[in-house]
Scaffold this active site. Structure first.
Site, PDB file in Angstrom:
ATOM      1  N   TYR A 180      36.126  17.417 -35.152  1.00  0.00           N
ATOM      2  CA  TYR A 180      35.465  18.305 -34.184  1.00  0.00           C
ATOM      3  C   TYR A 180      34.873  17.479 -33.039  1.00  0.00           C
ATOM      4  O   TYR A 180      35.103  17.758 -31.862  1.00  0.00           O
ATOM      5  CB  TYR A 180      34.368  19.142 -34.863  1.00  0.00           C
ATOM      6  CG  TYR A 180      33.256  19.480 -33.909  1.00  0.00           C
ATOM      7  CD1 TYR A 180      33.461  20.392 -32.887  1.00  0.00           C
ATOM      8  CD2 TYR A 180      32.021  18.832 -33.977  1.00  0.00           C
ATOM      9  CE1 TYR A 180      32.464  20.659 -31.957  1.00  0.00           C
ATOM     10  CE2 TYR A 180      31.020  19.088 -33.065  1.00  0.00           C
ATOM     11  CZ  TYR A 180      31.245  19.995 -32.058  1.00  0.00           C
ATOM     12  OH  TYR A 180      30.264  20.243 -31.133  1.00  0.00           O
ATOM     13  N   HIS A 181      34.090  16.445 -33.399  1.00  0.00           N
ATOM     14  CA  HIS A 181      33.462  15.631 -32.348  1.00  0.00           C
ATOM     15  C   HIS A 181      34.529  14.959 -31.483  1.00  0.00           C
ATOM     16  O   HIS A 181      34.335  14.753 -30.287  1.00  0.00           O
ATOM     17  CB  HIS A 181      32.530  14.578 -32.975  1.00  0.00           C
ATOM     18  CG  HIS A 181      31.257  15.142 -33.535  1.00  0.00           C
ATOM     19  ND1 HIS A 181      31.080  15.413 -34.873  1.00  0.00           N
ATOM     20  CD2 HIS A 181      30.092  15.495 -32.939  1.00  0.00           C
ATOM     21  CE1 HIS A 181      29.861  15.899 -35.074  1.00  0.00           C
ATOM     22  NE2 HIS A 181      29.232  15.958 -33.909  1.00  0.00           N
ATOM     23  N   LYS A 184      35.636  17.074 -28.710  1.00  0.00           N
ATOM     24  CA  LYS A 184      34.690  17.126 -27.587  1.00  0.00           C
ATOM     25  C   LYS A 184      34.902  15.927 -26.648  1.00  0.00           C
ATOM     26  O   LYS A 184      34.706  16.037 -25.446  1.00  0.00           O
ATOM     27  CB  LYS A 184      33.249  17.152 -28.092  1.00  0.00           C
ATOM     28  CG  LYS A 184      32.946  18.252 -29.093  1.00  0.00           C
ATOM     29  CD  LYS A 184      33.011  19.637 -28.513  1.00  0.00           C
ATOM     30  CE  LYS A 184      31.794  19.995 -27.719  1.00  0.00           C
ATOM     31  NZ  LYS A 184      31.765  21.434 -27.365  1.00  0.00           N
ATOM     32  N   ASN A 237      35.754  35.905 -29.004  1.00  0.00           N
ATOM     33  CA  ASN A 237      36.726  36.535 -29.917  1.00  0.00           C
ATOM     34  C   ASN A 237      36.162  36.643 -31.334  1.00  0.00           C
ATOM     35  O   ASN A 237      36.915  36.834 -32.278  1.00  0.00           O
ATOM     36  CB  ASN A 237      38.050  35.753 -29.936  1.00  0.00           C
ATOM     37  CG  ASN A 237      37.882  34.353 -30.496  1.00  0.00           C
ATOM     38  OD1 ASN A 237      36.764  33.857 -30.595  1.00  0.00           O
ATOM     39  ND2 ASN A 237      38.966  33.713 -30.867  1.00  0.00           N
ATOM     40  N   SER A 267      33.899  12.781 -36.531  1.00  0.00           N
ATOM     41  CA  SER A 267      34.582  13.926 -37.159  1.00  0.00           C
ATOM     42  C   SER A 267      35.659  14.358 -36.175  1.00  0.00           C
ATOM     43  O   SER A 267      35.619  14.000 -34.984  1.00  0.00           O
ATOM     44  CB  SER A 267      33.623  15.095 -37.428  1.00  0.00           C
ATOM     45  OG  SER A 267      33.430  15.851 -36.237  1.00  0.00           O
ATOM     46  N   GLN A 291      24.806  17.250 -26.198  1.00  0.00           N
ATOM     47  CA  GLN A 291      23.678  17.822 -26.949  1.00  0.00           C
ATOM     48  C   GLN A 291      23.617  17.304 -28.393  1.00  0.00           C
ATOM     49  O   GLN A 291      24.640  17.107 -29.037  1.00  0.00           O
ATOM     50  CB  GLN A 291      23.815  19.341 -26.956  1.00  0.00           C
ATOM     51  CG  GLN A 291      22.624  20.050 -27.574  1.00  0.00           C
ATOM     52  CD  GLN A 291      22.672  21.539 -27.361  1.00  0.00           C
ATOM     53  OE1 GLN A 291      21.827  22.093 -26.682  1.00  0.00           O
ATOM     54  NE2 GLN A 291      23.655  22.178 -27.918  1.00  0.00           N
ATOM     55  N   THR A 304      28.637  16.859 -26.859  1.00  0.00           N
ATOM     56  CA  THR A 304      27.785  16.554 -28.001  1.00  0.00           C
ATOM     57  C   THR A 304      27.441  15.070 -28.023  1.00  0.00           C
ATOM     58  O   THR A 304      28.264  14.217 -27.646  1.00  0.00           O
ATOM     59  CB  THR A 304      28.464  16.964 -29.324  1.00  0.00           C
ATOM     60  OG1 THR A 304      27.790  16.336 -30.414  1.00  0.00           O
ATOM     61  CG2 THR A 304      29.924  16.576 -29.388  1.00  0.00           C
TER      62      THR A 304
HETATM   63  N1  USQ Z   1      22.765  16.156 -42.864  1.00  0.00           N
HETATM   64  C1  USQ Z   1      22.137  15.926 -44.076  1.00  0.00           C
HETATM   65  N2  USQ Z   1      22.031  16.985 -44.926  1.00  0.00           N
HETATM   66  C2  USQ Z   1      22.504  18.231 -44.638  1.00  0.00           C
HETATM   67  C3  USQ Z   1      23.148  18.433 -43.404  1.00  0.00           C
HETATM   68  C4  USQ Z   1      23.252  17.367 -42.539  1.00  0.00           C
HETATM   69  O1  USQ Z   1      21.681  14.834 -44.378  1.00  0.00           O
HETATM   70  O2  USQ Z   1      22.356  19.138 -45.462  1.00  0.00           O
HETATM   71  C5  USQ Z   1      22.868  15.043 -41.907  1.00  0.00           C
HETATM   72  C6  USQ Z   1      24.285  14.737 -41.456  1.00  0.00           C
HETATM   73  O3  USQ Z   1      24.921  13.866 -42.358  1.00  0.00           O
HETATM   74  C7  USQ Z   1      24.056  14.175 -40.070  1.00  0.00           C
HETATM   75  C8  USQ Z   1      22.789  14.885 -39.570  1.00  0.00           C
HETATM   76  O4  USQ Z   1      22.172  15.430 -40.739  1.00  0.00           O
HETATM   77  O5  USQ Z   1      23.776  12.806 -40.139  1.00  0.00           O
HETATM   78  C9  USQ Z   1      23.061  16.019 -38.598  1.00  0.00           C
HETATM   79  O6  USQ Z   1      23.967  16.923 -39.199  1.00  0.00           O
HETATM   80  P1  USQ Z   1      24.187  18.422 -38.695  1.00  0.00           P
HETATM   81  O7  USQ Z   1      25.047  19.108 -39.699  1.00  0.00           O
HETATM   82  O8  USQ Z   1      22.875  19.048 -38.347  1.00  0.00           O
HETATM   83  O9  USQ Z   1      24.915  18.173 -37.307  1.00  0.00           O
HETATM   84  P2  USQ Z   1      26.416  17.787 -36.941  1.00  0.00           P
HETATM   85  O10 USQ Z   1      27.374  18.018 -38.037  1.00  0.00           O
HETATM   86  O11 USQ Z   1      26.387  16.416 -36.366  1.00  0.00           O
HETATM   87  O12 USQ Z   1      26.760  18.831 -35.824  1.00  0.00           O
HETATM   88  C10 USQ Z   1      25.776  19.599 -35.107  1.00  0.00           C
HETATM   89  C11 USQ Z   1      26.466  20.804 -34.515  1.00  0.00           C
HETATM   90  C12 USQ Z   1      27.516  20.335 -33.535  1.00  0.00           C
HETATM   91  C13 USQ Z   1      26.872  19.421 -32.506  1.00  0.00           C
HETATM   92  C14 USQ Z   1      26.160  18.265 -33.192  1.00  0.00           C
HETATM   93  C15 USQ Z   1      25.376  17.369 -32.287  1.00  0.00           C
HETATM   94  O13 USQ Z   1      27.039  21.601 -35.532  1.00  0.00           O
HETATM   95  O14 USQ Z   1      28.122  21.457 -32.909  1.00  0.00           O
HETATM   96  O15 USQ Z   1      27.884  18.910 -31.680  1.00  0.00           O
HETATM   97  O16 USQ Z   1      25.204  18.815 -34.107  1.00  0.00           O
HETATM   98  S1  USQ Z   1      25.396  15.687 -32.803  1.00  0.00           S
HETATM   99  O17 USQ Z   1      25.058  15.612 -34.232  1.00  0.00           O
HETATM  100  O18 USQ Z   1      24.468  14.935 -32.020  1.00  0.00           O
HETATM  101  O19 USQ Z   1      26.756  15.221 -32.628  1.00  0.00           O
END
Ligand code: USQ
Length: 397
Positions: free
Chosen positions: A195-196, A199, A33, A193, A222, A158
């Protein structure tokens, strides 16, 4: 020939998955969508480049490859639309042949609001995230139960569902011994979060469907994905087929963001002390994992869970790697440790079992210098489009 339905087929992962599976001779239908595009417009967080809509992209795909990807534009919170995809009453928006593709052998479920920061802006974005993600998943579960219980549901979960516990993270399940008795449960979940958290609730819904109605489900836990070039797609040089690439704080994932930041001389935005460890995966490996999951379906009444990433890094390590590559390419790149807008552990234990997909045959693409350099080269082409003011706004938890 596998008949595959991709829910969320316009997104960062959905569109490459559609092309990849189409190249693998699957009959592919995408449904979307345009949520991601619409949210980007509403929030003025434009992607790195414009992308044609799904009708234009699938038309181009057909012209270049002779392959057909069918398109359905609509909101899957609408249960009747979801049901139409499984009972033969679907109306395709564009198709070379306008006939029902047949009951899908597998459905890949990406149709969710995927951003942790977006879910934390305020009560309205939280409401939206929860209702969108859960109602869509519930609609999917009921449509499969009612019309095609043999369709294999491949759901994108995730790694964030597990959080960062102080014990090893197992692949989905944990055997617990309590007062002399043993049982196996879903590994404990504790997301950081909303969002998480949706999931986690999706997983619960589908696990319920597996136990009650013998559904066939694979849940792919993932980690953050990076990259934009899809190796196996021969027409990858056509920019109109590129996937959506965000570098803003809401939809951009951290490695993609750091590369863009390095190119425009924006100090890399490491949150807090940068000790947060996550499992990262190249977008090419996401596609392999989806394909491997489809080729190794769960049985009726089985929930398979895989931890889907290939290497772990702290945020600080990622920033150092990007900085080093930037230096080699002539950029003056700085790292900035900024007050963490999120509530997350910055120094923690992280040891995750992720053998399952490797055992199925995943051939990892690692975050090598060469891979980073390729990403720099592609992003550089769009340097003029980069808007500094969308890089960091500081959405707080
Ligand atoms: N981070 C920084 N600086 C930034 C952006 C992020 O230090 O500018 C840090 C965050 O605090 C976090 C890590 O990098 O500790 C990963 O952040 P991210 O924004 O790359 O990922 P996240 O918000 O966790 O979400 C992304 C996807 C989401 C998926 C998830 C997998 O957007 O859809 O579910 O990655 S996981 O992180 O393993 O839950």
């Amino acid at each position: 020939m596998d008949n595959i339905l991709i829910l969320g087929g316009d997104g960062y992962l959905g569109w490459p998955t559609a092309m990849y599976l189409s190249m693998k001779n699957c009959k592919v239908t995408v449904v979307d969508n345009y949520l991601r595009r619409n949210l980007c417009n509403q929030l003025y967080i434009y992607p790195l480049y414009n992308i044609p809509d799904l009708i234009q992209r699938t038309t181009l795909w057909h012209k270049l490859t002779g392959l057909e990807i069918k398109v359905v534009i609509g909101n899957l919170q609408n249960s009747e639309l979801m049901r139409s995809l499984f009972n033969g009453t679907v109306k395709y928006d564009w198709a070379v042949t306008n006939q029902f593709s047949g009951i899908p052998s597998a459905v890949v479920h990406y149709a969710e609001m995927p951003s942790a920061p977006y879910s934390m802006i305020d009560y309205k974005t939280a409401d939206f995230t929860i209702s969108n993600n859960l109602i869509t998943t519930n609609n999917l579960m009921w449509a499969v139960k009612d019309f095609s219980p043999d369709t294999h549901i491949v759901k994108l979960g995730t790694m964030g569902e597990y959080g960062t516990p102080n014990i090893d993270i197992e692949e989905g399940w944990l055997e617990i011994e309590h007062k002399g008795r043993k049982d196996k449960f879903l590994y404990p979940r504790q997301a950081s979060s909303l969002y998480h958290t949706t999931k986690i609730m999706d997983t619960d819904l589908l696990w319920f469907g597996v136990r009650m109605w013998n559904l066939k489900v694979t849940d792919l836990m993932q980690g953050p994905v990076y990259g934009l070039e899809i190796e196996d797609i021969k027409v990858k040089t056509d920019e109109n087929l590129y996937t959506i690439f965000n570098y803003d704080e809401i939809f951009g994932t951290v490695i993609n963001r750091f590369i863009v930041q390095a190119i425009v001389g924006y100090p890399l935005t490491v949150y807090g002390a940068g000790g947060q460890t996550r499992g990262y995966i190249n977008i090419n490996d996401t596609l392999q994992c989806i394909y491997l999951s489809i080729k190794n379906p769960s049985a009726n009444g089985e929930l398979k869970i895989y931890n889907q990433f290939t290497e772990t890094f702290t945020v600080k390590e990622l920033a150092e790697r990007v900085k080093s590559m930037a230096g080699k390419l002539g950029y003056d790149c700085k790292i900035s440790l900024i007050k963490n807008p999120r509530k997350e552990q910055e120094n923690h234990y992280y040891n995750v079992n992720h053998k399952g997909l490797l055992d199925l045959g995943l051939k990892p693409h690692y975050l090598t210098e060469e891979a980073l350099e390729r990403m720099f080269k592609v992003v550089e082409k769009f340097k003029e489009n980069i808007k500094l003011d969308i890089i960091f706004k500081g959405i707080k938890w």
